[in-house]
Design a protein around this motif. Structure first.
Motif, PDB file in Angstrom:
ATOM      1  N   ARG A 162       2.376   1.830  -3.415  1.00 40.96           N
ATOM      2  CA  ARG A 162       1.390   2.330  -4.386  1.00 40.96           C
ATOM      3  C   ARG A 162       1.051   3.799  -4.107  1.00 40.96           C
ATOM      4  O   ARG A 162       0.888   4.591  -5.035  1.00 40.96           O
ATOM      5  CB  ARG A 162       0.105   1.502  -4.370  1.00 40.96           C
ATOM      6  CG  ARG A 162       0.271   0.045  -4.775  1.00 40.96           C
ATOM      7  CD  ARG A 162       0.961  -0.097  -6.130  1.00 40.96           C
ATOM      8  NE  ARG A 162       0.974  -1.465  -6.577  1.00 40.96           N
ATOM      9  CZ  ARG A 162       1.969  -2.322  -6.369  1.00 40.96           C
ATOM     10  NH1 ARG A 162       3.043  -1.948  -5.716  1.00 40.96           N
ATOM     11  NH2 ARG A 162       1.905  -3.557  -6.821  1.00 40.96           N
ATOM     12  N   ALA A 163       0.944   4.168  -2.856  1.00 36.34           N
ATOM     13  CA  ALA A 163       0.647   5.560  -2.509  1.00 36.34           C
ATOM     14  C   ALA A 163       1.808   6.467  -2.900  1.00 36.34           C
ATOM     15  O   ALA A 163       1.591   7.559  -3.435  1.00 36.34           O
ATOM     16  CB  ALA A 163       0.347   5.675  -1.017  1.00 36.34           C
ATOM     17  N   LEU A 164       3.020   6.017  -2.645  1.00 38.17           N
ATOM     18  CA  LEU A 164       4.189   6.809  -3.048  1.00 38.17           C
ATOM     19  C   LEU A 164       4.234   6.973  -4.557  1.00 38.17           C
ATOM     20  O   LEU A 164       4.533   8.054  -5.080  1.00 38.17           O
ATOM     21  CB  LEU A 164       5.476   6.162  -2.535  1.00 38.17           C
ATOM     22  CG  LEU A 164       5.680   6.175  -1.025  1.00 38.17           C
ATOM     23  CD1 LEU A 164       6.841   5.270  -0.632  1.00 38.17           C
ATOM     24  CD2 LEU A 164       5.898   7.596  -0.527  1.00 38.17           C
ATOM     25  N   LYS A 209       6.472  13.101   0.172  1.00 39.84           N
ATOM     26  CA  LYS A 209       5.634  11.990  -0.293  1.00 39.84           C
ATOM     27  C   LYS A 209       5.440  10.962   0.811  1.00 39.84           C
ATOM     28  O   LYS A 209       4.320  10.495   1.054  1.00 39.84           O
ATOM     29  CB  LYS A 209       6.271  11.308  -1.509  1.00 39.84           C
ATOM     30  CG  LYS A 209       6.260  12.120  -2.765  1.00 39.84           C
ATOM     31  CD  LYS A 209       6.930  11.330  -3.871  1.00 39.84           C
ATOM     32  CE  LYS A 209       7.621  12.252  -4.842  1.00 39.84           C
ATOM     33  NZ  LYS A 209       8.400  11.514  -5.821  1.00 39.84           N
ATOM     34  N   TRP A 265       0.835  -1.198   0.000  1.00 40.02           N
ATOM     35  CA  TRP A 265       0.000   0.000   0.000  1.00 40.02           C
ATOM     36  C   TRP A 265       0.872   1.250   0.000  1.00 40.02           C
ATOM     37  O   TRP A 265       0.622   2.191  -0.744  1.00 40.02           O
ATOM     38  CB  TRP A 265      -0.932   0.012   1.223  1.00 40.02           C
ATOM     39  CG  TRP A 265      -1.806   1.229   1.230  1.00 40.02           C
ATOM     40  CD1 TRP A 265      -3.037   1.330   0.665  1.00 40.02           C
ATOM     41  CD2 TRP A 265      -1.501   2.517   1.772  1.00 40.02           C
ATOM     42  NE1 TRP A 265      -3.519   2.611   0.834  1.00 40.02           N
ATOM     43  CE2 TRP A 265      -2.591   3.361   1.513  1.00 40.02           C
ATOM     44  CE3 TRP A 265      -0.412   3.040   2.457  1.00 40.02           C
ATOM     45  CZ2 TRP A 265      -2.636   4.685   1.906  1.00 40.02           C
ATOM     46  CZ3 TRP A 265      -0.450   4.373   2.846  1.00 40.02           C
ATOM     47  CH2 TRP A 265      -1.556   5.170   2.572  1.00 40.02           C
ATOM     48  N   LEU A 266       1.900   1.241   0.843  1.00 38.85           N
ATOM     49  CA  LEU A 266       2.802   2.382   0.927  1.00 38.85           C
ATOM     50  C   LEU A 266       3.475   2.624  -0.427  1.00 38.85           C
ATOM     51  O   LEU A 266       3.548   3.756  -0.900  1.00 38.85           O
ATOM     52  CB  LEU A 266       3.850   2.164   2.020  1.00 38.85           C
ATOM     53  CG  LEU A 266       4.914   3.246   2.177  1.00 38.85           C
ATOM     54  CD1 LEU A 266       4.289   4.589   2.537  1.00 38.85           C
ATOM     55  CD2 LEU A 266       5.926   2.825   3.234  1.00 38.85           C
ATOM     56  N   LEU A 281      -1.973   9.844   5.798  1.00 32.70           N
ATOM     57  CA  LEU A 281      -3.222   9.251   5.323  1.00 32.70           C
ATOM     58  C   LEU A 281      -3.438   7.866   5.918  1.00 32.70           C
ATOM     59  O   LEU A 281      -4.548   7.524   6.337  1.00 32.70           O
ATOM     60  CB  LEU A 281      -3.233   9.182   3.798  1.00 32.70           C
ATOM     61  CG  LEU A 281      -3.339  10.523   3.077  1.00 32.70           C
ATOM     62  CD1 LEU A 281      -3.087  10.345   1.588  1.00 32.70           C
ATOM     63  CD2 LEU A 281      -4.684  11.172   3.336  1.00 32.70           C
ATOM     64  N   SER A 282      -2.378   7.080   5.973  1.00 31.69           N
ATOM     65  CA  SER A 282      -2.476   5.744   6.543  1.00 31.69           C
ATOM     66  C   SER A 282      -2.832   5.814   8.032  1.00 31.69           C
ATOM     67  O   SER A 282      -3.696   5.074   8.509  1.00 31.69           O
ATOM     68  CB  SER A 282      -1.144   5.002   6.356  1.00 31.69           C
ATOM     69  OG  SER A 282      -1.182   3.752   6.984  1.00 31.69           O
ATOM     70  N   THR A 302       1.824  10.093   2.712  1.00 31.59           N
ATOM     71  CA  THR A 302       1.225   8.757   2.708  1.00 31.59           C
ATOM     72  C   THR A 302       1.079   8.204   4.120  1.00 31.59           C
ATOM     73  O   THR A 302       0.073   7.561   4.427  1.00 31.59           O
ATOM     74  CB  THR A 302       2.032   7.771   1.851  1.00 31.59           C
ATOM     75  OG1 THR A 302       3.367   7.708   2.314  1.00 31.59           O
ATOM     76  CG2 THR A 302       2.014   8.172   0.396  1.00 31.59           C
ATOM     77  N   THR A 303       2.030   8.468   4.986  1.00 28.78           N
ATOM     78  CA  THR A 303       1.904   7.935   6.347  1.00 28.78           C
ATOM     79  C   THR A 303       0.834   8.689   7.148  1.00 28.78           C
ATOM     80  O   THR A 303       0.183   8.097   8.003  1.00 28.78           O
ATOM     81  CB  THR A 303       3.255   7.927   7.090  1.00 28.78           C
ATOM     82  OG1 THR A 303       3.803   9.239   7.118  1.00 28.78           O
ATOM     83  CG2 THR A 303       4.230   6.960   6.435  1.00 28.78           C
ATOM     84  N   LEU A 360       2.034   9.618  -5.974  1.00 26.74           N
ATOM     85  CA  LEU A 360       2.525  10.977  -5.778  1.00 26.74           C
ATOM     86  C   LEU A 360       3.779  11.272  -6.605  1.00 26.74           C
ATOM     87  O   LEU A 360       4.378  12.339  -6.459  1.00 26.74           O
ATOM     88  CB  LEU A 360       2.818  11.211  -4.292  1.00 26.74           C
ATOM     89  CG  LEU A 360       1.607  11.169  -3.355  1.00 26.74           C
ATOM     90  CD1 LEU A 360       2.057  11.203  -1.905  1.00 26.74           C
ATOM     91  CD2 LEU A 360       0.655  12.302  -3.663  1.00 26.74           C
TER      92      LEU A 360
END
Length: 123
Positions: free
Chosen positions: A13-15, A28, A10-11, A35-36, A32-33, A18
Motif C-alpha cells: 500500500r505504501a509503494l 519508493k 502495508w509495504l 518510514l516503517s 517506505t522502509t 508513491l
C-alpha cells in the motif's frame, strides 16, 4: 525485511501511494522502509518506556528520569555533546517520549525529505 502478510500488505500500500511521484522503484522501496523502520523503532521505545511487561520500579518513568540517569552516568570527555545536553536539562521538562509531538517531529522530518526527493525527481 518485511515478513508476514500484514507487513507485506502495508509495504504494498505504501509503494502504491508513491506510484505517481516520479520516484524510481528503488527510491519508493527505500522511502517506505525508512518510514516503517522509524515507526517500529518508535513503537519499541514507547513499549520499553511504558508497561513493557516490567515492574514499574525496573524502568525509567519517562524522559525526565532518563535524562537524570544519563546526566549521572555519561562521561563528558567521551560524550561531550550528549552529556552537555543532559546537564542543561534538555529532558527535565519533558512529559515523556510517548507524546505524539515527539513522533510527529520525526515523521514530519522524514516526510519533508521524501517530498524534497520527489521535487528533485520532477525537475
Amino acid at each position: 525485511p518485511p515478513m508476514g502478510p500484514r507487513r507485506l500488505l502495508w509495504l504494498d500500500r505504501a509503494l502504491d501511494a508513491l506510484s505517481d511521484t516520479g520516484l524510481d522503484d528503488g527510491q519508493k522501496f527505500n522511502a517506505t522502509t525508512v518510514l516503517s523502520g522509524y515507526a517500529l523503532t518508535d513503537a519499541t521505545l514507547t513499549h520499553s518506556l511504558g508497561a513493557g511487561g516490567k515492574a514499574p520500579a525496573a524502568r525509567a518513568k519517562g524522559a525526565a528520569e532518563y535524562g537524570e540517569v544519563l546526566t549521572e552516568v555519561l562521561d563528558p570527555a567521551t560524550y561531550p555533546a550528549l552529556s552537555g545536553m543532559m546537564r542543561s536539562g534538555l529532558l527535565r521538562d519533558s512529559t515523556g517520549w510517548t507524546e505524539d509531538a515527539d513522533f510527529r517531529f520525526g515523521l514530519d522530518l522524514l516526510l519533508d525529505g521524501i517530498e524534497a526527493l520527489i521535487a528533485r525527481r520532477a525537475r
